[in-house]
Motif scaffolding. Structure first.
Motif, PDB file in Angstrom:
ATOM      1  N   UNK A 258       0.773  -1.266   0.083  1.00 22.94           N
ATOM      2  CA  UNK A 258       0.026  -0.006  -0.026  1.00 22.94           C
ATOM      3  C   UNK A 258       0.629   1.155  -0.086  1.00 22.94           C
ATOM      4  N   UNK A 259       2.291   1.277   0.527  1.00 23.05           N
ATOM      5  CA  UNK A 259       2.930   2.443   0.293  1.00 23.05           C
ATOM      6  C   UNK A 259       4.125   1.908  -0.841  1.00 23.05           C
ATOM      7  N   UNK A 260       3.908   1.015  -1.698  1.00 26.33           N
ATOM      8  CA  UNK A 260       4.924   0.856  -2.902  1.00 26.33           C
ATOM      9  C   UNK A 260       4.254   1.418  -4.059  1.00 26.33           C
ATOM     10  N   UNK A 261       5.149   2.020  -4.811  1.00 25.13           N
ATOM     11  CA  UNK A 261       4.628   2.651  -6.068  1.00 25.13           C
ATOM     12  C   UNK A 261       4.265   1.783  -7.130  1.00 25.13           C
ATOM     13  N   UNK A 262       3.154   2.230  -8.000  1.00 25.71           N
ATOM     14  CA  UNK A 262       2.585   1.474  -8.865  1.00 25.71           C
ATOM     15  C   UNK A 262       3.398   0.553  -9.735  1.00 25.71           C
ATOM     16  N   UNK A 263       4.227   1.396 -10.586  1.00 27.49           N
ATOM     17  CA  UNK A 263       5.301   0.597 -11.533  1.00 27.49           C
ATOM     18  C   UNK A 263       6.096  -0.653 -10.567  1.00 27.49           C
ATOM     19  N   UNK A 267       6.000  -4.918 -11.512  1.00 23.47           N
ATOM     20  CA  UNK A 267       7.211  -5.469 -11.984  1.00 23.47           C
ATOM     21  C   UNK A 267       8.271  -4.636 -12.339  1.00 23.47           C
ATOM     22  N   UNK A 268       8.341  -3.370 -12.170  1.00 20.56           N
ATOM     23  CA  UNK A 268       9.539  -2.433 -12.436  1.00 20.56           C
ATOM     24  C   UNK A 268      10.441  -2.524 -11.383  1.00 20.56           C
ATOM     25  N   UNK A 269      11.521  -2.215 -11.376  1.00 17.79           N
ATOM     26  CA  UNK A 269      12.549  -2.073 -10.311  1.00 17.79           C
ATOM     27  C   UNK A 269      12.417  -0.894  -9.313  1.00 17.79           C
ATOM     28  N   UNK A 270      12.782  -0.901  -8.126  1.00 15.33           N
ATOM     29  CA  UNK A 270      12.724   0.289  -7.206  1.00 15.33           C
ATOM     30  C   UNK A 270      13.523   1.454  -7.812  1.00 15.33           C
ATOM     31  N   UNK A 271      13.272   2.563  -7.330  1.00 13.62           N
ATOM     32  CA  UNK A 271      14.090   3.546  -8.000  1.00 13.62           C
ATOM     33  C   UNK A 271      13.924   4.873  -7.058  1.00 13.62           C
ATOM     34  N   UNK A 272      14.740   5.963  -7.534  1.00  9.70           N
ATOM     35  CA  UNK A 272      14.633   7.064  -6.562  1.00  9.70           C
ATOM     36  C   UNK A 272      13.121   7.683  -6.664  1.00  9.70           C
ATOM     37  N   UNK A 273      12.555   7.537  -8.062  1.00 11.15           N
ATOM     38  CA  UNK A 273      11.281   7.919  -8.198  1.00 11.15           C
ATOM     39  C   UNK A 273      10.093   7.251  -7.466  1.00 11.15           C
ATOM     40  N   UNK A 274      10.361   5.817  -7.314  1.00 16.39           N
ATOM     41  CA  UNK A 274       9.373   5.088  -6.403  1.00 16.39           C
ATOM     42  C   UNK A 274       9.504   5.360  -5.062  1.00 16.39           C
ATOM     43  N   UNK A 275      10.663   5.890  -4.548  1.00 17.61           N
ATOM     44  CA  UNK A 275      10.904   6.367  -3.196  1.00 17.61           C
ATOM     45  C   UNK A 275       9.802   7.623  -3.074  1.00 17.61           C
ATOM     46  N   UNK A 276       9.722   8.559  -3.779  1.00 16.65           N
ATOM     47  CA  UNK A 276       9.134   9.696  -3.761  1.00 16.65           C
ATOM     48  C   UNK A 276       7.607   9.248  -3.807  1.00 16.65           C
ATOM     49  N   UNK A 277       7.155   8.144  -4.734  1.00 18.80           N
ATOM     50  CA  UNK A 277       5.716   7.839  -4.510  1.00 18.80           C
ATOM     51  C   UNK A 277       5.500   7.228  -3.042  1.00 18.80           C
ATOM     52  N   UNK A 278       6.115   6.452  -2.549  1.00 23.40           N
ATOM     53  CA  UNK A 278       6.184   6.287  -1.026  1.00 23.40           C
ATOM     54  C   UNK A 278       6.116   7.310   0.060  1.00 23.40           C
ATOM     55  N   UNK A 279       7.077   8.273  -0.551  1.00 24.17           N
ATOM     56  CA  UNK A 279       6.817   9.466   0.675  1.00 24.17           C
ATOM     57  C   UNK A 279       5.413  10.375   0.498  1.00 24.17           C
ATOM     58  N   UNK A 280       4.894  10.345  -0.777  1.00 21.56           N
ATOM     59  CA  UNK A 280       3.707  10.845  -0.922  1.00 21.56           C
ATOM     60  C   UNK A 280       2.660  10.185  -0.050  1.00 21.56           C
ATOM     61  N   UNK A 281       2.662   8.826  -0.118  1.00 18.80           N
ATOM     62  CA  UNK A 281       1.575   7.865   0.807  1.00 18.80           C
ATOM     63  C   UNK A 281       1.660   8.342   2.200  1.00 18.80           C
ATOM     64  N   UNK A 282       3.217   8.526   2.546  1.00 16.08           N
ATOM     65  CA  UNK A 282       3.434   8.741   3.868  1.00 16.08           C
ATOM     66  C   UNK A 282       2.977  10.250   4.337  1.00 16.08           C
ATOM     67  N   UNK A 283       2.944  11.192   3.255  1.00 14.90           N
ATOM     68  CA  UNK A 283       2.404  12.546   3.697  1.00 14.90           C
ATOM     69  C   UNK A 283       0.845  12.393   3.646  1.00 14.90           C
TER      70      UNK A 283
END
Length: 351
Positions: A258-263, A267-283
């Motif tokens: 539920x905190x993990x980026x859509x991509x 089945x795409x790799x984690x990335x700095x952009x997926x970290x940003x998605x997770x931060x948005x969920x935390x926000x």
């Protein structure tokens, strides 16, 4: 599965609407009766030509001088007092430790240790987490590593500073009601948001992916002489390097979807952009005072909603500019999301 690029039928998920407790999908098309309930993802809010901020200047910390020193202690320098959290593989204790991190006498600490001392996989994972934390230069927005216990004949201990107010989710749910002023309430929420954003920006600068950011993995501290609470990122058991990000499906122990980026779920790799998605969920978690995002959705159902372009709706009384930032973090295309540098800059403007 292919992500959608067209947001003509974009929608948001109204997870908490009035007295309704079950998540409900709201359509934001023109013929919907109450479009004010939802905000579609349509307009980028960030200027891609902006200049990046300089790295944070963190006040001098006495533990920073010890980074090059040996952290190792013996288990007889510690005394486990009470279990703070008991997980499937690890127990986390409040404990006392003697002569750690250059401190004389006894220090209140947190100790993470395998639940089963004979579990070699759990022990190896904890030792990997220890090495990850040792590799990251200390920073005021990350929980401090004080010492380790890894010598043969001792149980494996990861010894960290003690958070006197528990984790962020617990604090939001149990303690934030003590703040009665609306202004002070907003200031504290925004302060937590900025603390975590700066911590994530620092990790990005160190080429580290946390991969499991949520309110449970941010610890809350109250420092003497400082009126506000301080949030610090913890739990580096899922962390990886930017150069070896890994995939969600390949992980034996997976972070909460539920905190993990859509991509990443697709089945795409984690990335700095997926970290940003997770931060948005935390926000969103912060501004809903500890609510669980997508609470009733299975992983498969959530992927289907993401394909349709649907996102969470704005938390009640959340400032528009804060929610706009959340939406920017949840852009379908990872390259269209802000960086953590951008996020810190935007929050500083809001502040």
């Amino acid at each position: 599965m292919n992500e959608i690029d067209n947001y003509d039928d974009a929608a948001t998920l109204d997870v908490f609407n009035g007295e309704q407790e079950t998540p409900r999908v709201e359509n934001t098309s023109a013929d919907y009766a109450s479009p004010s309930l939802c905000v579609p993802l349509v307009t980028p809010m960030l200027n891609t030509d902006r200049e990046y901020a300089q790295p944070d200047v963190i006040p001098e910390d006495p533990y920073m001088k010890l980074r090059e020193h040996v952290f190792e202690v013996n288990s007889n320098q510690t005394c486990l007092k009470e279990v703070i959290h008991s997980g499937k593989f690890y127990d986390i204790y409040k404990a006392d430790a003697w002569f750690v991190a250059g401190q004389d006498g006894v220090t209140s600490v947190v100790i993470k240790t395998p639940k089963d001392v004979a579990d070699k996989n759990s022990d190896a994972s904890l030792r990997s987490e220890i090495e990850t934390m040792k590799s990251i230069p200390p920073n005021g927005h990350l929980v401090k590593l004080l010492a380790t216990c890894t010598k043969e004949g001792n149980p494996t201990y990861l010894i960290m500073e003690f958070a006197n107010n528990g984790d962020l989710k617990e604090f939001l749910v149990c303690h934030l009601t003590r703040i009665t002023s609306v202004t002070d309430h907003h200031k504290q929420l925004l302060s937590f948001a900025i603390d975590v954003a700066k911590g994530m920006k620092y990790l990005a600068e160190q080429k580290i992916l946390h991969r499991c950011l949520s309110g449970k993995h941010v610890l809350v501290f109250h420092k003497q002489g400082i009126a506000k609470m301080i949030g610090k990122i913890s739990n580096f058991g899922y962390a990886s390097s930017v150069t070896n990000p890994g995939r969600y499906q390949d992980m034996e122990k997976k972070p909460d979807y539920r905190w993990t980026a859509s991509e990443v779920l697709m089945n795409e790799q984690f990335s700095l952009a997926s970290e940003v998605w997770s931060y948005g969920i935390l926000l969103w978690e912060i501004y809903t005072i500890g609510r669980v995002p997508y609470e009733a959705f299975t992983e498969h159902e959530l992927i289907e909603e993401f394909i349709k372009g649907r996102r969470l709706v704005s938390p009640e009384k959340c400032p528009d500019n804060v929610f706009n930032l959340m939406l920017a973090c949840w852009k379908s295309k990872p390259g269209s999301r802000p960086t953590m540098i951008d996020v810190v800059q935007d929050l500083d403007v809001i502040k």
